[in-house]
Design a protein around this motif. Structure first.
Motif, PDB file in Angstrom:
ATOM      1  N   MET A 133       0.848  -1.189   0.000  1.00 20.61           N
ATOM      2  CA  MET A 133       0.000   0.000   0.000  1.00 20.61           C
ATOM      3  C   MET A 133       0.888   1.245   0.000  1.00 20.61           C
ATOM      4  N   THR A 134       0.665   2.127  -0.984  1.00 22.74           N
ATOM      5  CA  THR A 134       1.434   3.371  -1.110  1.00 22.74           C
ATOM      6  C   THR A 134       0.487   4.544  -0.913  1.00 22.74           C
ATOM      7  N   THR A 135       0.835   5.428   0.015  1.00 20.90           N
ATOM      8  CA  THR A 135       0.014   6.608   0.274  1.00 20.90           C
ATOM      9  C   THR A 135       0.554   7.781  -0.531  1.00 20.90           C
ATOM     10  N   ILE A 136      -0.337   8.441  -1.274  1.00 22.39           N
ATOM     11  CA  ILE A 136       0.045   9.542  -2.153  1.00 22.39           C
ATOM     12  C   ILE A 136      -0.681  10.802  -1.708  1.00 22.39           C
ATOM     13  N   LEU A 137       0.083  11.844  -1.403  1.00 23.91           N
ATOM     14  CA  LEU A 137      -0.521  13.131  -1.032  1.00 23.91           C
ATOM     15  C   LEU A 137      -0.432  14.096  -2.207  1.00 23.91           C
ATOM     16  N   VAL A 138      -1.532  14.809  -2.448  1.00 24.55           N
ATOM     17  CA  VAL A 138      -1.602  15.825  -3.505  1.00 24.55           C
ATOM     18  C   VAL A 138      -1.802  17.175  -2.847  1.00 24.55           C
ATOM     19  N   THR A 139      -0.890  18.118  -3.073  1.00 23.62           N
ATOM     20  CA  THR A 139      -1.073  19.475  -2.551  1.00 23.62           C
ATOM     21  C   THR A 139      -2.004  20.245  -3.486  1.00 23.62           C
ATOM     22  N   GLY A 140      -2.576  21.329  -2.959  1.00 27.07           N
ATOM     23  CA  GLY A 140      -3.481  22.139  -3.784  1.00 27.07           C
ATOM     24  C   GLY A 140      -4.635  21.324  -4.325  1.00 27.07           C
ATOM     25  N   ALA A 141      -5.168  20.436  -3.474  1.00 30.58           N
ATOM     26  CA  ALA A 141      -6.109  19.427  -3.972  1.00 30.58           C
ATOM     27  C   ALA A 141      -7.472  19.990  -4.342  1.00 30.58           C
ATOM     28  N   THR A 142      -7.792  21.204  -3.902  1.00 30.33           N
ATOM     29  CA  THR A 142      -9.048  21.814  -4.349  1.00 30.33           C
ATOM     30  C   THR A 142      -8.821  22.781  -5.507  1.00 30.33           C
ATOM     31  N   GLY A 143      -7.578  22.899  -5.948  1.00 28.57           N
ATOM     32  CA  GLY A 143      -7.289  23.689  -7.142  1.00 28.57           C
ATOM     33  C   GLY A 143      -7.632  22.904  -8.393  1.00 28.57           C
ATOM     34  N   GLN A 144      -7.557  23.576  -9.527  1.00 28.19           N
ATOM     35  CA  GLN A 144      -7.991  22.941 -10.772  1.00 28.19           C
ATOM     36  C   GLN A 144      -7.111  21.756 -11.151  1.00 28.19           C
ATOM     37  N   LEU A 145      -5.786  21.907 -11.052  1.00 27.50           N
ATOM     38  CA  LEU A 145      -4.888  20.812 -11.413  1.00 27.50           C
ATOM     39  C   LEU A 145      -4.931  19.707 -10.366  1.00 27.50           C
ATOM     40  N   GLY A 146      -4.943  20.082  -9.088  1.00 30.36           N
ATOM     41  CA  GLY A 146      -4.949  19.087  -8.025  1.00 30.36           C
ATOM     42  C   GLY A 146      -6.160  18.176  -8.067  1.00 30.36           C
ATOM     43  N   ARG A 147      -7.333  18.752  -8.292  1.00 32.61           N
ATOM     44  CA  ARG A 147      -8.555  17.932  -8.381  1.00 32.61           C
ATOM     45  C   ARG A 147      -8.466  16.939  -9.538  1.00 32.61           C
ATOM     46  N   LEU A 148      -7.981  17.430 -10.676  1.00 33.94           N
ATOM     47  CA  LEU A 148      -7.866  16.543 -11.839  1.00 33.94           C
ATOM     48  C   LEU A 148      -6.841  15.447 -11.589  1.00 33.94           C
ATOM     49  N   ALA A 149      -5.784  15.762 -10.849  1.00 36.48           N
ATOM     50  CA  ALA A 149      -4.783  14.744 -10.525  1.00 36.48           C
ATOM     51  C   ALA A 149      -5.387  13.655  -9.646  1.00 36.48           C
ATOM     52  N   ILE A 150      -6.212  14.059  -8.687  1.00 31.21           N
ATOM     53  CA  ILE A 150      -6.881  13.062  -7.846  1.00 31.21           C
ATOM     54  C   ILE A 150      -7.822  12.209  -8.683  1.00 31.21           C
TER      55      ILE A 150
END
Length: 286
Positions: free
Chosen positions: A1-18
């Motif tokens: 299991m690998t945990t991945i954190l995305v910064t700026g997750a409510t920004g346009q790029l961050g949401r799309l990355a999630i």
């Protein structure tokens, strides 16, 4: 299991990355969304994504957010002029957390670029190198949405404004850049790589205007301005003066090839061609 954190997750790029991480089969519980306001991430929490609050200005909050994180998708901050220290805070927290991979969203040829926006990215790349963290650099060209977000005004006035002359920009959609970011944080073998990322087909702003005319049925022409006049027009449209100046100076860089990418790195990471300009404009028009 690998945990991945995305910064700026409510920004346009961050949401799309999630979205891309989940589409690639990453379990929602293994995705951590770093946000400043949890209230804006309720939809992510409803999908099972772990939401943690934190600020690039608050080292303690970054330590808490990065606890137990294996891989970090470090989406660059939006506060131009403040990002050197903010980004250093993220790098330092990633070191303390023992993060095994950092993927940072930078800008085309950040190490040599004369673009005004490149300086903070260059400083961040240097901080990452000095940290010893395994890093992959995602040096993004422009987003197509930098242009299509202005579409209502462009259609109303029948004009696309800029200061780019006949310079060509290798813009790609945010979704394409986000998918590439998801690829590098879910696959092995990318640490140490520097990817110069852009759309397969570069275009001039006159070609953008012609395509917009074709897709919308409304005549639209490109109007080439001086950098000063373009900055003034952006301020008149409601942009903060500092940001307007940065965009206008970036157009001057575009004019001289500063946002042209011919590596093919983006389509190789995606395993498919990048989204064509015509398709991106058609989606925006509809």
């Amino acid at each position: 299991m690998t945990t991945i954190l995305v910064t700026g997750a409510t920004g346009q790029l961050g949401r799309l990355a999630i979205d891309s991480l989940l589409a690639r089969g990453v379990a929602a519980g293994d995705v951590v969304a770093l946000v400043r306001d949890a209230g804006r991430a309720s939809d992510l929490a409803e999908r099972g994504v772990t939401v943690r609050t934190g600020s690039f200005d608050d080292a303690a909050s970054l330590d808490a957010a990065l606890a137990g994180v294996d891989r970090l998708l470090f989406v660059s901050g939006s506060e131009v002029g403040r990002r050197v220290q903010q980004h250093q805070n993220v790098v330092d927290a990633a070191v303390r957390a023992g993060v095994e991979l950092v993927a940072y969203t930078s800008i085309v040829r950040a190490d040599t670029s004369s673009l005004g926006l490149a300086g903070e990215h260059r400083a961040t790349e240097e901080a990452l190198a000095a940290s010893g963290l395994p890093t992959v650099l995602l040096r993004n060209s422009w987003y197509v949405e930098n242009y299509t977000s202005q579409l209502p005004v462009q259609l109303e006035h029948g004009a696309v404004l800029g200061a780019a002359g006949e310079g060509r920009v290798s813009a790609a959609t945010r979704a394409d850049f986000a998918e590439a970011a998801a690829v590098v944080v879910t696959e092995d073998g990318h640490a140490g790589q520097v990817y110069e990322l852009g759309g397969d087909q570069a275009f001039t702003l006159a070609e953008y205007a012609a395509e917009l005319s074709e897709q919308s049925g409304t005549p639209v022409a490109y109007r080439d301005l001086t950098v000063a006049d373009y900055a003034a027009a952006l301020v008149g449209a409601g942009l903060p003066e500092g940001y307007a100046q940065a965009l206008a100076s970036s157009d001057d860089g575009l004019k001289h090839g500063g946002l042209l990418v011919e590596t093919g790195d983006l389509s190789r990471l995606l395993g498919r061609p990048t989204t064509p300009l015509a398709e991106a404009i058609a989606a925006a028009v509809s």
